[in-house]
Scaffold this active site. Structure first.
Site, PDB file in Angstrom:
ATOM      1  CE  LYS A 150      -3.030   2.867   2.747  1.00 53.83           C
ATOM      2  NZ  LYS A 150      -3.800   3.051   3.986  1.00 53.83           N
ATOM      3  CB  THR A 180      -9.294   5.386  13.040  1.00 51.49           C
ATOM      4  OG1 THR A 180      -7.960   5.515  12.552  1.00 51.49           O
ATOM      5  CG2 THR A 180      -9.413   6.104  14.371  1.00 51.49           C
TER       6      THR A 180
END
Lengths: 66, 266
Positions: B102, B213
């Site tokens: 990524k 998150t």
């Protein structure tokens, strides 16, 4: 032997290879990556890469991240 | 089970049946993370690369808490230059994780906003080195197209700043990118704060979402992970079902003719 390991100065006796250094710190050889003086050491060469006086070593592992 | 048959998502040579990708940062404990990953049904999780803490070098590897069937996606988080991103990718590959990466090349530490120019340059370099590159990017339709053309295996626009939980600020950006990036998946990465945000992204046509998150900092991460799983399915099914067009004014649902009117009415 005087080394810099992950930015910290270290004086370590009785290590000659990168593999010895991982063992010294109790770091598993699995899923870590090692750089010596900015050069990545291939996994198959960790055991036979010799350390030299004053070398800078980075030992990298995976941690939580997004 | 979803009503409409869905195809798996293809990222380079890798196939995923779950369209929810999950990050491993910020969990209060490894076991909370483990439970959340299981509840999410994810098949792809992100990890970061950092120095081993020499005073705690015997702590168990994070990877011990990731189900073995799940693919690991190392990130280049914290990289601000092309060279740093290339080094991080090389380190991840050396650590035995494979060629999936990524890519994040950040330009602004307050917003963690991707640097569009360096991100494109790093994509080209990583593709040339044989990596399967999933690229974190700004929600810019033209840049997204450039990234696809550069060989990105997935284009991952932010919904809002990383960890902000602001949701998808500009849903039109997702439509615009999906209309232009046609050969590789579009993954909404960053900013998802609640399950509804994930559903909105999927309903707009995103091929997957990446959530960290919102799960890790939920009061109950495993429950939120499962909510995200269903939200992604709901949004995806809504997309496949074909959303009605929006109208500026009302259009009655009940027949206009034969209305009941009081005597003497119009």
């Amino acid at each position: 032997m005087t080394l810099t390991v992950n930015g910290e100065p270290k004086v370590i006796a009785a290590v000659t290879t990168v593999g010895n250094l991982l063992d010294h710190f109790g770091v598993s050889h699995q899923t870590v990556a090692v750089m010596v003086d900015g050069v990545i050491i291939a996994r198959e060469h960790v055991g036979n890469t010799l350390l030299r006086e004053g070398a800078s070593i980075e030992i990298i592992r995976f941690v939580g991240g997004g | 089970m979803p009503i409409l048959e869905d195809s798996p998502i293809q990222v380079g040579p890798y196939t995923f049946h779950s369209r929810l990708f999950v990050g491993t940062g910020k969990y209060a404990s490894n076991t909370l993370m483990q439970d959340a990953l299981a509840a999410s049904g994810t098949e792809l999780v992100t990890v970061a690369l950092r120095r081993v803490n020499l005073s705690r070098s015997d702590e168990p590897s994070l990877l011990n808490f990731v189900p073995p069937s799940v693919k690991i996606l190392p990130n280049t988080a914290g990289c601000y230059t092309v060279e740093d991103a290339l080094l991080a990718a090389d380190l991840a590959r050396t650590a035995g994780i494979g060629d999936l990466i990524k890519l994040e090349v950040i330009a602004d530490s307050m917003l963690l906003w991707p640097d569009p120019i360096l991100t494109l340059q790093a994509t080209e370099r990583l593709v040339a080195k044989g990596f399967t590159v999933m690229v974190y990017t700004t929600p810019d339709p033209i840049l997204a197209k450039h990234l696809e053309d550069a060989g990105a295996a997935a284009v991952m626009p932010l919904g809002s700043p990383i960890g902000s939980g602001q949701g998808i600020i500009d849903i039109e950006a997702i439509y615009r990118i999906k209309e232009r990036v046609t050969r590789v998946p579009v993954v909404v990465d960053a900013g998802i704060g609640g399950a509804a945000d994930a559903a909105v992204a999927m309903e707009a046509g995103a091929d997957a979402v990446l959530v960290n998150t919102a799960i890790a900092l939920a009061k109950n991460p495993a429950a939120m992970a499962e909510a995200m799983k269903w939200a992604v399915i709901a949004g995806r099914q809504g997309y496949l079902a074909g959303r009605m067009p929006k109208r500026r004014v009302a259009e009655a649902s009940s027949p206009e003719s034969g209305r009941v009117e009081a005597y003497g009415g119009l």
